[in-house]
Enzyme design. Sequence first.
Site, mmCIF file in Angstrom:
data_model
loop_
_atom_site.group_PDB
_atom_site.id
_atom_site.type_symbol
_atom_site.label_atom_id
_atom_site.label_comp_id
_atom_site.label_asym_id
_atom_site.label_seq_id
_atom_site.Cartn_x
_atom_site.Cartn_y
_atom_site.Cartn_z
ATOM 1 N N TYR A 26 -20.974 -13.188 25.119
ATOM 2 C CA TYR A 26 -20.553 -12.203 24.106
ATOM 3 C C TYR A 26 -20.758 -12.837 22.717
ATOM 4 O O TYR A 26 -19.840 -12.916 21.912
ATOM 5 C CB TYR A 26 -19.083 -11.784 24.273
ATOM 6 C CG TYR A 26 -18.695 -11.447 25.698
ATOM 7 C CD1 TYR A 26 -18.756 -10.131 26.149
ATOM 8 C CD2 TYR A 26 -18.272 -12.441 26.582
ATOM 9 C CE1 TYR A 26 -18.398 -9.809 27.458
ATOM 10 C CE2 TYR A 26 -17.911 -12.128 27.893
ATOM 11 C CZ TYR A 26 -17.971 -10.822 28.318
ATOM 12 O OH TYR A 26 -17.609 -10.513 29.608
ATOM 13 N N CYS A 58 -8.465 0.431 -0.076
ATOM 14 C CA CYS A 58 -7.596 -0.162 0.927
ATOM 15 C C CYS A 58 -7.344 -1.618 0.539
ATOM 16 O O CYS A 58 -8.281 -2.351 0.232
ATOM 17 C CB CYS A 58 -8.292 -0.077 2.274
ATOM 18 S SG CYS A 58 -7.512 -1.039 3.545
ATOM 19 N N GLU A 105 -25.641 -11.641 24.804
ATOM 20 C CA GLU A 105 -25.085 -10.540 24.024
ATOM 21 C C GLU A 105 -25.757 -9.229 24.421
ATOM 22 O O GLU A 105 -26.959 -9.206 24.680
ATOM 23 C CB GLU A 105 -25.294 -10.859 22.522
ATOM 24 C CG GLU A 105 -25.222 -9.696 21.571
ATOM 25 C CD GLU A 105 -23.858 -9.034 21.473
ATOM 26 O OE1 GLU A 105 -22.826 -9.738 21.444
ATOM 27 O OE2 GLU A 105 -23.828 -7.802 21.441
ATOM 28 N N CYS A 108 -2.575 -0.314 9.081
ATOM 29 C CA CYS A 108 -1.604 -1.413 9.048
ATOM 30 C C CYS A 108 -0.274 -0.939 9.626
ATOM 31 O O CYS A 108 0.436 -0.187 8.991
ATOM 32 C CB CYS A 108 -1.354 -1.876 7.614
ATOM 33 S SG CYS A 108 -2.791 -2.558 6.800
ATOM 34 N N CYS A 152 0.840 -1.191 0.000
ATOM 35 C CA CYS A 152 0.000 0.000 0.000
ATOM 36 C C CYS A 152 0.878 1.246 0.000
ATOM 37 O O CYS A 152 1.779 1.369 0.823
ATOM 38 C CB CYS A 152 -0.874 -0.027 1.248
ATOM 39 S SG CYS A 152 -1.766 1.500 1.508
ATOM 40 N N CYS A 154 -9.475 -11.076 21.540
ATOM 41 C CA CYS A 154 -8.835 -10.234 20.538
ATOM 42 C C CYS A 154 -7.804 -9.302 21.176
ATOM 43 O O CYS A 154 -7.297 -8.397 20.534
ATOM 44 C CB CYS A 154 -9.878 -9.428 19.762
ATOM 45 S SG CYS A 154 -10.935 -8.447 20.837
ATOM 46 N N ASP A 204 -16.092 -14.734 24.344
ATOM 47 C CA ASP A 204 -15.435 -14.037 23.225
ATOM 48 C C ASP A 204 -15.632 -12.530 23.423
ATOM 49 O O ASP A 204 -16.338 -11.882 22.663
ATOM 50 C CB ASP A 204 -16.067 -14.514 21.901
ATOM 51 C CG ASP A 204 -15.382 -13.900 20.678
ATOM 52 O OD1 ASP A 204 -14.363 -13.210 20.829
ATOM 53 O OD2 ASP A 204 -15.888 -14.138 19.552
HETATM 54 N N1 SAH Z 1 -18.766 -14.266 19.354
HETATM 55 C C1 SAH Z 1 -19.226 -13.306 18.394
HETATM 56 C C2 SAH Z 1 -19.027 -11.837 18.810
HETATM 57 C C3 SAH Z 1 -17.709 -11.479 19.435
HETATM 58 S S1 SAH Z 1 -17.362 -9.766 19.553
HETATM 59 C C4 SAH Z 1 -18.592 -13.553 17.054
HETATM 60 O O1 SAH Z 1 -17.528 -14.182 16.993
HETATM 61 O O2 SAH Z 1 -19.141 -13.117 16.048
HETATM 62 C C5 SAH Z 1 -17.838 -9.331 21.149
HETATM 63 C C6 SAH Z 1 -19.335 -9.154 21.321
HETATM 64 O O3 SAH Z 1 -19.569 -8.832 22.699
HETATM 65 C C7 SAH Z 1 -19.949 -8.030 20.513
HETATM 66 O O4 SAH Z 1 -21.037 -8.533 19.806
HETATM 67 C C8 SAH Z 1 -20.405 -7.020 21.591
HETATM 68 O O5 SAH Z 1 -21.581 -6.343 21.229
HETATM 69 C C9 SAH Z 1 -20.615 -7.894 22.784
HETATM 70 N N2 SAH Z 1 -20.486 -7.298 24.124
HETATM 71 C C10 SAH Z 1 -19.717 -6.268 24.526
HETATM 72 N N3 SAH Z 1 -19.798 -6.090 25.834
HETATM 73 C C11 SAH Z 1 -20.651 -7.037 26.320
HETATM 74 C C12 SAH Z 1 -21.115 -7.394 27.624
HETATM 75 N N4 SAH Z 1 -20.741 -6.721 28.690
HETATM 76 N N5 SAH Z 1 -21.954 -8.432 27.728
HETATM 77 C C13 SAH Z 1 -22.339 -9.131 26.640
HETATM 78 N N6 SAH Z 1 -21.927 -8.849 25.385
HETATM 79 C C14 SAH Z 1 -21.088 -7.816 25.218
#
Ligand code: SAH
Length: 483
Positions: A334, A174, A355, A91, A82, A440, A413
């Site tokens: 999550y 991008c 969620e 990046c 890029c 992440c 997650d």
């Molecule tokens: N497992 C899913 C999303 C992961 S990202 C996938 O892989 O697609 C993290 C997610 O947590 C997001 O959707 C976000 O909206 C949610 N989130 C953030 N804070 C939270 C909380 N305190 N309780 C529940 N969910 C939450």
Amino acid sequence: MANKKNQEDARFEKGDLLTVEITDIGTDGEGIGKIDGYTLFIKDAVIGDTVSVKIMKAKKNYAYAHLEKVIDPSEFRTEPKCPIARQCGGCQIQNMTYEKQLAFKQNKVRNNIVRLGGFDENFVDSVMEPIIGMDEPWRYRNKAQFPIGKDKNGKIVAGFYAGRTHSIIPVTDCLIGTSENKDILDIIISHMEKNKVEPYDEVSGKGLVRHVLIRKGFTSGQIMVCLVLNYRGKKGTGIEFIKEQGKLTQALSKIDGMTSISVSINTDKTNVIMGTEIHTIWGKDTISDTLCGLEFDISPLSFYQVNPVQCEKLYGQAIEYAQLTGKETVWDLYCGIGTITLSMARTAGKVHGVEIIPDAIEDAKKNAKRNNLDNAEFYCGKAEEVLPEFYKRESEKAGADNSALHPDVIVVDPPRKGCDSACLETMLKMSPERIVYVSCDSATLARDLRILVDGGYELKAVRPCDMFSHTVHVETVCQLVKR
Ligand code: SAH
């Protein structure tokens, strides 16, 4: 006095020119060099380079320096594909060979678990599995959010914020995004120019178009465009734009795969991109896509993993770590639109997803129906509230067999900040056989692993996955087993 003292203490001063060999990589991908124990942090320098640098900010034991010239390039240095890789904040390590990027990420996860989690080095090495890399680490992102603004000459531009600033570097193509992004942005910008529609100005809070969100289902080919508008519905700003919407949507709808065009209203002075109010102005409310053999509906506000190729590999690993045989009870905290939840529902007895975003939970429920999975239940709320409330409710049920209190597997997650302590506490009380932690941010992962291990779990496996090639970010999946 204090100033003078500081100057005496610092070995170098602002403006000093030095030559240094880069011997390490910092967590943000910057090069690290040492001169007699004094540390220099140099953005865009690659481990193995010998570089000349200029001191920008000097402290007692370390300084930030600007890369002036690469004197002897490292074997790990490569020409970024890029042209604006250095200015753009996206990046950070495009100038590093892909193999070295992977090694850097593997090491970053390892070091965070050792240092921030307080685990023994040899132990961590024994549980770490090699990072899952990409075969083709370009054009992998299915989602982009472009800020719209003006350049110095008053021309409307779309692009990315230059690292840590709010000035927009114009770039519509991008190289980690899809090739349709450019066509879509070109249409929107030329429409704005023709109709004298102002982009939003962060300082004055005036102007209409703030951001453009573009998302593409890689399997389905379906495309979603969502324009984030600073629009209050009053006369004035933006009226022309709304009037001309017909022409804009008509032009956008000619793009191959266009499925949903919407606007999101965001009139707040904030750096949060999306407003919570969404209006579909053309086509469907959602796009659909296939992931891990399941079909998903995705709304503009829902989270959906940005790298579907790697996501399938990551979920595959998570499913392996969950060791499902068909009868297990699983909690997926999550859960977003239910991607992991439903992938696991196929081989579990019962799954529960939690969620915080209502639209995502609506999507998740529809997605369960759509895939004929009737063993999934979804709860909207904070994981750190829903889980403790569920636990309390179930444990108060008179004479209840409390098997509901003890699931076989809990998957988490969380976003970058990791799990809330109330959530971790309840997970420990529920004492599942296995915990699968998808993360992440390996710094908060390390912190949470320590809590889970101190609470009675054994860390069995850690596997990084490269979801965000050319950036310093790395995804990790871990398996913990009850001791
Ligand atoms: N497992 C899913 C999303 C992961 S990202 C996938 O892989 O697609 C993290 C997610 O947590 C997001 O959707 C976000 O909206 C949610 N989130 C953030 N804070 C939270 C909380 N305190 N309780 C529940 N969910 C939450």
